[in-house]
Design a protein around this motif. Structure first.
Motif, short mmCIF file in Angstrom:
data_model
loop_
_atom_site.label_atom_id
_atom_site.label_comp_id
_atom_site.label_asym_id
_atom_site.label_seq_id
_atom_site.Cartn_x
_atom_site.Cartn_y
_atom_site.Cartn_z
N MET A 1 12.80 6.74 -7.92
CA MET A 1 11.52 6.02 -8.38
C MET A 1 10.52 6.96 -8.22
SD MET A 1 11.70 2.22 -6.80
CE MET A 1 13.18 1.13 -6.96
N ARG A 2 9.81 7.02 -9.44
CA ARG A 2 8.57 8.06 -9.60
C ARG A 2 7.42 7.20 -9.30
NH1 ARG A 2 7.23 12.23 -14.28
NH2 ARG A 2 6.14 13.84 -12.81
N ILE A 3 7.17 6.96 -8.14
CA ILE A 3 6.28 5.87 -7.73
C ILE A 3 4.69 6.24 -7.74
CG2 ILE A 3 6.27 6.42 -5.33
CD1 ILE A 3 5.70 2.84 -6.54
N ALA A 4 4.54 7.86 -7.60
CA ALA A 4 3.36 8.27 -7.70
C ALA A 4 3.25 9.48 -8.56
CB ALA A 4 2.83 8.68 -6.25
N PRO A 5 3.39 9.40 -9.70
CA PRO A 5 3.75 10.29 -10.99
C PRO A 5 2.61 11.53 -10.99
CG PRO A 5 3.25 8.42 -12.02
CD PRO A 5 3.19 8.21 -10.66
N LYS A 6 1.37 11.08 -10.36
CA LYS A 6 0.38 12.35 -10.32
C LYS A 6 0.28 12.84 -9.05
CE LYS A 6 -2.30 9.21 -13.75
NZ LYS A 6 -3.51 8.34 -13.84
N ALA A 7 1.00 12.44 -8.01
CA ALA A 7 0.79 13.40 -6.77
C ALA A 7 1.00 14.57 -6.67
CB ALA A 7 1.84 12.45 -5.72
N ILE B 1 -2.52 -2.77 -9.97
CA ILE B 1 -2.26 -1.57 -9.46
C ILE B 1 -3.64 -0.91 -9.15
CG2 ILE B 1 -1.48 0.82 -8.46
CD1 ILE B 1 1.20 -0.48 -9.91
N LYS B 2 -4.48 -0.63 -8.02
CA LYS B 2 -5.49 0.29 -8.02
C LYS B 2 -5.17 1.50 -7.66
CE LYS B 2 -9.37 -1.37 -7.61
NZ LYS B 2 -10.63 -1.50 -8.68
N GLU B 3 -5.83 2.53 -8.27
CA GLU B 3 -5.53 3.81 -7.87
C GLU B 3 -6.56 4.62 -7.33
OE1 GLU B 3 -3.17 6.06 -10.91
OE2 GLU B 3 -3.44 4.27 -12.30
N TYR B 4 -6.22 5.46 -6.34
CA TYR B 4 -7.25 6.09 -5.60
C TYR B 4 -6.89 7.63 -5.24
CZ TYR B 4 -9.53 1.85 -4.90
OH TYR B 4 -10.10 0.34 -4.88
N HIS B 5 -7.53 8.53 -5.09
CA HIS B 5 -7.33 9.64 -4.19
C HIS B 5 -8.02 9.86 -2.95
CE1 HIS B 5 -5.97 10.93 -8.35
NE2 HIS B 5 -5.28 11.64 -7.76
N LEU C 1 1.04 -1.19 -0.04
CA LEU C 1 0.07 -0.02 0.01
C LEU C 1 0.77 1.17 0.12
CD1 LEU C 1 -2.91 1.48 0.58
CD2 LEU C 1 -2.28 1.14 2.87
N VAL C 2 0.83 2.08 -1.05
CA VAL C 2 1.47 3.15 -1.04
C VAL C 2 0.62 4.36 -0.82
CG1 VAL C 2 3.05 4.87 -2.73
CG2 VAL C 2 3.13 2.53 -2.85
N VAL C 3 0.78 5.27 0.05
CA VAL C 3 0.17 6.59 0.49
C VAL C 3 1.19 7.68 0.32
CG1 VAL C 3 -1.12 7.85 2.14
CG2 VAL C 3 -0.95 5.24 2.15
N ALA C 4 0.82 8.38 -0.82
CA ALA C 4 1.95 9.26 -1.56
C ALA C 4 1.45 10.71 -1.44
CB ALA C 4 2.22 9.16 -2.94
N ASN C 5 2.19 11.53 -0.63
CA ASN C 5 2.00 13.28 -0.72
C ASN C 5 2.75 13.81 -1.68
OD1 ASN C 5 1.06 15.67 0.40
ND2 ASN C 5 2.92 15.95 1.45
N ALA C 6 3.95 13.23 -2.11
CA ALA C 6 4.79 13.72 -3.25
C ALA C 6 5.16 12.53 -4.28
CB ALA C 6 6.02 14.21 -2.65
N GLN C 7 5.81 12.52 -5.30
CA GLN C 7 5.94 11.54 -6.27
C GLN C 7 7.30 10.80 -6.13
OE1 GLN C 7 6.20 13.95 -9.86
NE2 GLN C 7 4.45 14.82 -9.26
N PHE C 8 8.31 11.09 -5.82
CA PHE C 8 9.52 10.02 -5.65
C PHE C 8 9.82 9.57 -4.49
CE2 PHE C 8 9.90 13.24 -9.03
CZ PHE C 8 10.42 12.61 -10.20
N PHE C 9 10.47 8.37 -4.41
CA PHE C 9 11.27 7.69 -3.49
C PHE C 9 12.14 6.52 -3.67
CE2 PHE C 9 8.89 3.94 -4.37
CZ PHE C 9 8.88 3.28 -3.51
N PHE D 1 -4.26 12.53 -0.57
CA PHE D 1 -3.26 11.64 -1.08
C PHE D 1 -3.31 10.94 -2.40
CE2 PHE D 1 -3.18 10.93 3.88
CZ PHE D 1 -2.26 11.49 4.06
N ASP D 2 -2.41 10.69 -2.97
CA ASP D 2 -2.52 9.63 -4.13
C ASP D 2 -2.22 8.13 -3.47
OD1 ASP D 2 -2.55 11.81 -6.22
OD2 ASP D 2 -1.60 10.48 -7.55
N VAL D 3 -3.10 7.15 -3.68
CA VAL D 3 -2.92 5.83 -2.94
C VAL D 3 -2.98 5.02 -4.15
CG1 VAL D 3 -4.09 4.36 -1.10
CG2 VAL D 3 -4.41 7.05 -1.13
N LEU D 4 -1.84 4.05 -3.91
CA LEU D 4 -1.81 3.09 -4.77
C LEU D 4 -1.85 1.69 -3.95
CD1 LEU D 4 1.47 3.89 -6.86
CD2 LEU D 4 -1.01 4.37 -7.29
#
Length: 302
Positions: A216-222, A259-263, A204-212, A229-232
């Motif tokens: 790695m640009r794990i959440a490119p839309k964050a 991967i399921k994507e949510y906000h 479970l990825v809970v992203a406020n920003a994009q890179f880690f 949050f952008d949630v994957l």
């Protein structure tokens, strides 16, 4: 041009600049910006939290973190614990083994370039996340600025802590391959505001920003200022991870059927077995865990 935010308290991770030469160089670089400042160096892990909290309680509203993502994580935790107002300003001089947070904002990775952003009035109002998790049977809370995970990512970070920091990006990749070989997904329930996901949870990825993870640009839309949050929810197989590892550095792993994507503003996860939780590259506890967003928590100096 000097800073309009008053005297800056520069909190230096001692591991990132411990030699007298490093300290002298940093002092010269900041002096060249024309801002009024005071340097305070950490003496141990977690000390940046104390220094930041103390600085806010003393009335300062401009802090500068010198180090990697872990240092930023500690400084912001200290700020938030002290009740810092949204007009508190954070400047960043990257100097650690991992500096992913600044990539979302296009800030320089080199100290000699980053100091040029310390003066002037430009800032970006950003959100902060707060994660609640279980540790030794008790509920604990931690703020995070970048990305939090529960599952495979948490285990990767835990294993990476035992590897030399000088390895940089390779450190994270080595840990990823070592962890993936034996990792088993869980079955869980994830609440995302009013929506619910039930099923397989690998990570479970809970992203406020994009890179880690070293770029790695794990959440490119964050977007760290949209109040969500952008949630994957990653539910793929090991083969999916192997196929996607090269794509993730460019943010090309999405969309994906694995991967399921949510906000969401609020995320809650329960899983069996419990998942390892990490935030900003810091190993925390385990699920059950909740993640909440705090909009416009502070100002990032840009």
């Amino acid at each position: 041009m000097s800073s309009p935010y008053g005297k800056a308290i520069v909190i230096v991770n001692s591991r990132a600049g411990s030699s007298e030469r490093d300290k002298s160089s940093l002092n010269s670089l900041i002096t060249g910006t024309g801002i009024d400042f005071e340097i305070r160096s950490t003496e141990r892990r977690g000390h940046a939290v104390e220094l930041a909290k103390e600085s806010i309680e003393q009335g300062y509203r401009y802090l500068v973190a010198v180090g990697g993502d872990g240092t930023i994580h500690e400084v912001v935790n200290g700020m938030m614990q002290a009740g810092a107002s949204p007009d508190t300003v954070l400047g960043i001089i990257p100097a650690g083994s991992g500096s992913d947070f600044v990539k979302t904002f296009g800030l320089p990775a080199k100290a000699e370039d980053a100091v040029n952003h310390l003066s002037g009035e430009q800032y970006f109002a950003v959100d902060v996340g707060i994660v609640s998790y279980s540790q030794d049977g008790d509920e604990q809370k931690r703020y995070f600025v970048n990305i939090a995970e529960a599952g495979l990512g948490g285990e990767v970070v835990r294993r990476a802590e035992a590897l030399p920091r000088r390895l940089g990006r390779v450190r994270y990749l080595l840990s990823f391959w070592m962890t993936l070989a034996r990792y088993k997904s869980g079955q869980g329930k994830v609440l995302l505001d009013k929506r619910v996901y039930e099923g397989k949870v690998t990570n479970l990825v809970v992203a406020n920003a994009q890179f880690f993870g070293g770029g790695m640009r794990i959440a490119p839309k964050a977007h760290p200022a949209d109040g969500k949050f952008d949630v994957l929810i990653q539910r793929g197989t090991k083969r999916d991870y192997v196929a996607g590892i090269t794509k993730v550095f460019k943010g090309e792993h999405l969309p994906s059927p694995a991967i399921k994507e949510y906000h969401a503003r609020y995320v809650e996860v329960v899983c069996e077995p419990s998942l390892q939780v990490e935030a900003d590259g810091e190993v925390l506890g385990f699920t059950p865990a909740t993640f909440e967003i705090i909009p416009n928590a502070y100002r990032l100096k840009i």
